[in-house]
Structure formats: C-alpha cells, structure tokens
Design an enzyme around this catalytic site. Structure first.
Site, PDB file in Angstrom:
ATOM      1  N   HIS A  39       0.854  -1.193   0.000  1.00 12.55           N
ATOM      2  CA  HIS A  39       0.000   0.000   0.000  1.00 12.55           C
ATOM      3  C   HIS A  39       0.886   1.238   0.000  1.00 12.55           C
ATOM      4  O   HIS A  39       0.993   1.951   0.998  1.00 12.55           O
ATOM      5  CB  HIS A  39      -0.949  -0.038   1.208  1.00 12.55           C
ATOM      6  CG  HIS A  39      -1.937  -1.159   1.108  1.00 12.55           C
ATOM      7  ND1 HIS A  39      -2.318  -1.929   2.165  1.00 12.55           N
ATOM      8  CD2 HIS A  39      -2.610  -1.632   0.031  1.00 12.55           C
ATOM      9  CE1 HIS A  39      -3.200  -2.834   1.755  1.00 12.55           C
ATOM     10  NE2 HIS A  39      -3.386  -2.675   0.467  1.00 12.55           N
ATOM     11  N   HIS A  74       0.418  -9.632   1.462  1.00 16.37           N
ATOM     12  CA  HIS A  74      -0.749  -9.768   2.349  1.00 16.37           C
ATOM     13  C   HIS A  74      -1.326 -11.171   2.343  1.00 16.37           C
ATOM     14  O   HIS A  74      -2.161 -11.496   3.185  1.00 16.37           O
ATOM     15  CB  HIS A  74      -1.853  -8.788   1.919  1.00 16.37           C
ATOM     16  CG  HIS A  74      -1.389  -7.376   1.794  1.00 16.37           C
ATOM     17  ND1 HIS A  74      -1.165  -6.772   0.575  1.00 16.37           N
ATOM     18  CD2 HIS A  74      -1.097  -6.460   2.732  1.00 16.37           C
ATOM     19  CE1 HIS A  74      -0.756  -5.529   0.779  1.00 16.37           C
ATOM     20  NE2 HIS A  74      -0.699  -5.311   2.068  1.00 16.37           N
ATOM     21  N   CYS A  96       4.156 -12.799   2.971  1.00 15.99           N
ATOM     22  CA  CYS A  96       5.105 -12.655   4.087  1.00 15.99           C
ATOM     23  C   CYS A  96       5.000 -13.871   5.011  1.00 15.99           C
ATOM     24  O   CYS A  96       3.891 -14.317   5.328  1.00 15.99           O
ATOM     25  CB  CYS A  96       4.779 -11.386   4.873  1.00 15.99           C
ATOM     26  SG  CYS A  96       5.807 -11.217   6.348  1.00 15.99           S
ATOM     27  N   HIS A 124      -9.953  -5.215   4.795  1.00 19.16           N
ATOM     28  CA  HIS A 124      -8.530  -5.317   4.431  1.00 19.16           C
ATOM     29  C   HIS A 124      -8.240  -6.673   3.782  1.00 19.16           C
ATOM     30  O   HIS A 124      -8.734  -7.701   4.243  1.00 19.16           O
ATOM     31  CB  HIS A 124      -7.671  -5.118   5.684  1.00 19.16           C
ATOM     32  CG  HIS A 124      -6.226  -4.885   5.376  1.00 19.16           C
ATOM     33  ND1 HIS A 124      -5.357  -5.907   5.053  1.00 19.16           N
ATOM     34  CD2 HIS A 124      -5.494  -3.746   5.320  1.00 19.16           C
ATOM     35  CE1 HIS A 124      -4.156  -5.398   4.825  1.00 19.16           C
ATOM     36  NE2 HIS A 124      -4.212  -4.087   4.975  1.00 19.16           N
ATOM     37  N   GLU A 126      -5.667  -8.619   3.787  1.00 26.65           N
ATOM     38  CA  GLU A 126      -5.085  -9.662   4.656  1.00 26.65           C
ATOM     39  C   GLU A 126      -6.184 -10.329   5.487  1.00 26.65           C
ATOM     40  O   GLU A 126      -6.222 -11.562   5.610  1.00 26.65           O
ATOM     41  CB  GLU A 126      -4.025  -9.046   5.581  1.00 26.65           C
ATOM     42  CG  GLU A 126      -3.389 -10.103   6.482  1.00 26.65           C
ATOM     43  CD  GLU A 126      -2.585  -9.518   7.628  1.00 26.65           C
ATOM     44  OE1 GLU A 126      -1.835  -8.549   7.410  1.00 26.65           O
ATOM     45  OE2 GLU A 126      -2.714 -10.033   8.749  1.00 26.65           O
TER      46      GLU A 126
END
Ligand code: SF4
Length: 290
Positions: A39, A74, A96, A124, A126
C-alpha cells in the site's frame, strides 16, 4: 524546530523480500499482481511503469488473463490459491512468512472447533484472506463491536499490523462479554509492527508532534498516526515530501519522524531532508519570538 527520527521506522523485511522477488521478474507483461503489492503509491507507480498488470484489490474475482499471477505480501486463503491454480495460472508467491503464521494460527483455532474472532479491518485484503478458509468467524475492529457470541469455544487472532493496545482492549472485552466460553488467544501481530509501535511510544515522549510517512491505504501507517493522536500529539500523515505544509508546523516544536512498513528508504530520507529545510525556514520566526 528540531527533527528526531524514530529508532525503528520504514520498510519491514516482508515488504523488502516481496520487492526483491518482483525485481527478479524478467517479463512483467505476463504477470498480474493480485491486488496492490504494497500500500504505497510510489512503489505502485514504479510497477506500472515496468509493465506489470494488476487487478483492483476490491475486485479480485475475475481470472487474470496473463500466464502468471503474483500473490502479494498480504497473502490469500487456501481457497483462493486453489481457484487461481485451477485456472491454469502459475503463481509467484510473495506472501510474508508472518502472514502465513497468522493463517496457520487461524486454521489451528478452526481445527480446535473454535469460532475465530479476527481483530482487524473487515475490508482489508489480509483479513479477507485470513477468514476465507474459516467456517465460523467474526471480524472485530473496535472493542465496542464485541458481542456475546453463541459459541462455547472462541479463538482470537489479529491482523498482523494491528495496534497492540487495540488488540488488548478487544481481547479484554471478549473475555468480559463471554465469561463462560473457553477462549484461546494467539498473538499474530508481527514483530516489525510491534517494533515500529514501541519505537513510536518512545519517540512520543520526546516530541511535540509527529510526521508519519507512508501510503494513504497503508493500515500500519495509519495506525502509527492514530496512536500518536491518541497520546495527545498532533500527527501529520504524508505520502511524500510534497505533502508537508509549513503552516502546520510551529517554530518551537520538536517533531518526530516515523514511517510505515511499506515506505521506501528514499521517501523517508526525502521527507527528513524537507523537514530539516523547513526547520531552517522557521528559524527566523523562532528568533523573533525570543
Ligand atoms: S508488516 Fe509484518 S506481516 Fe506485513 S509484510 Fe511486514 S513483516 Fe510481514
């Protein structure tokens, strides 16, 4: 005006690794990025210039028309990964490892027969990825959203970039409103986020105001600015040095500088240099006031 830089600020290893992976891509035009890699508008513009395709984060249902799809830091759910692979796409996965850890925690709580409560922002990416493989879940952003849940066994995890204090408040509210439930909490806030927040707490003790550098849509960048305001410090969130407004600053202030985990080192340095130049411009006003 004086400027103090946070001891820990800027890009985390997860974002650095994702950027390194994308640098190694030799044919950007055959790759669709599944949402925003990070982002951070500066990075997104660079990827666009290199010729990568991308889909909007809020509209990832269509099957990309390229041969490869890149999963962002994400992460995505197992269900989404399966959908993309079943469409014949080759995956470049930059999830990640600390997001993977949050997925593993969610699935562990699911396998224990728990209703999983995710602390985080409902929209969001994630968080959407975390809940997509769960048969029973709630997403809670604020303590006032907590309910008495109709389940005997509850599990709690958090979006990796959540504020520790918010997670603690929500966890306490869940315990208070579900006194008979068997509740298990797994702390999934990532270490780089905690390090940024702890560094901010120390910085706040030393300064009058805070400048936070990072993308407008970056959750952890916004969280840093929110936390500074919660602790009574004016906070200015800027994407780059062009957004610094001299009228916002007072000549006698000591200003703290921090940055979110997807902010480029070059952007932080440019904002730091601009703040130093701004301090020099404000020096005559300070002399006059004395
Ligand atoms: S903020 Fe944390 S979870 Fe997200 S990419 Fe960085 S290290 Fe990974």
């Amino acid at each position: 005006m004086r400027v103090i830089r946070a001891e820990v600020l800027g890009m985390c290893f997860g974002v650095r690794d994702a950027l390194r992976a994308i640098e190694r891509v030799e044919e950007p035009e055959v790759v669709t990025i599944h949402g925003e890699l990070v982002h951070n508008e500066v990075v997104l513009r660079q990827l666009d210039d290199r010729g990568f395709n991308s889909v909007d984060e809020s509209n990832r249902n269509a099957v990309p028309q390229t041969s490869h799809v890149l999963i962002t830091a994400h992460g995505v759910s197992d269900r989404e990964r399966g959908r993309l692979e079943a469409s014949g796409l080759k995956l470049i996965d930059t999830t990640c490892p600390l997001v993977r850890r949050a997925h593993a925690a969610a699935l562990q709580l699911r396998d224990e027969g728990r209703h999983v409560i995710v602390v985080g922002k409902p929209s969001h990416v994630e968080v959407r990825g975390l809940v997509d493989d769960l048969p029973s879940y709630s997403i809670v952003e604020r303590a006032c959203d907590v309910e008495s849940y109709p389940h005997d066994r509850l599990g709690i995890i958090a979006q990796t970039t959540s504020i520790d204090q918010t997670v603690d408040q929500i966890r306490a509210a869940i315990i208070a409103q579900n006194p008979n439930a068997d509740i298990r909490f797994i702390d999934t806030v990532c270490l780089p986020t905690k390090d940024h927040q702890r560094s901010l707490e120390r910085l706040i003790d030393e300064v009058d105001a805070i400048v936070v550098v990072g993308g407008r849509n970056s959750n952890n960048t916004r969280a840093l600015a929110e936390r500074a305001r919660e602790r009574g410090r004016p906070a200015l969130h800027v994407q780059d040095e062009s957004e610094l407004d001299i009228d916002w600053f007072h000549p006698e202030w000591t200003v703290g500088l921090t940055a979110g985990t997807s902010t480029l080192d070059t952007t932080i340095d440019a904002v730091h240099n601009a703040l130093t130049a701004l301090a020099e411009r404000l020096e005559p006003a300070l002399q006059n006031a004395r």
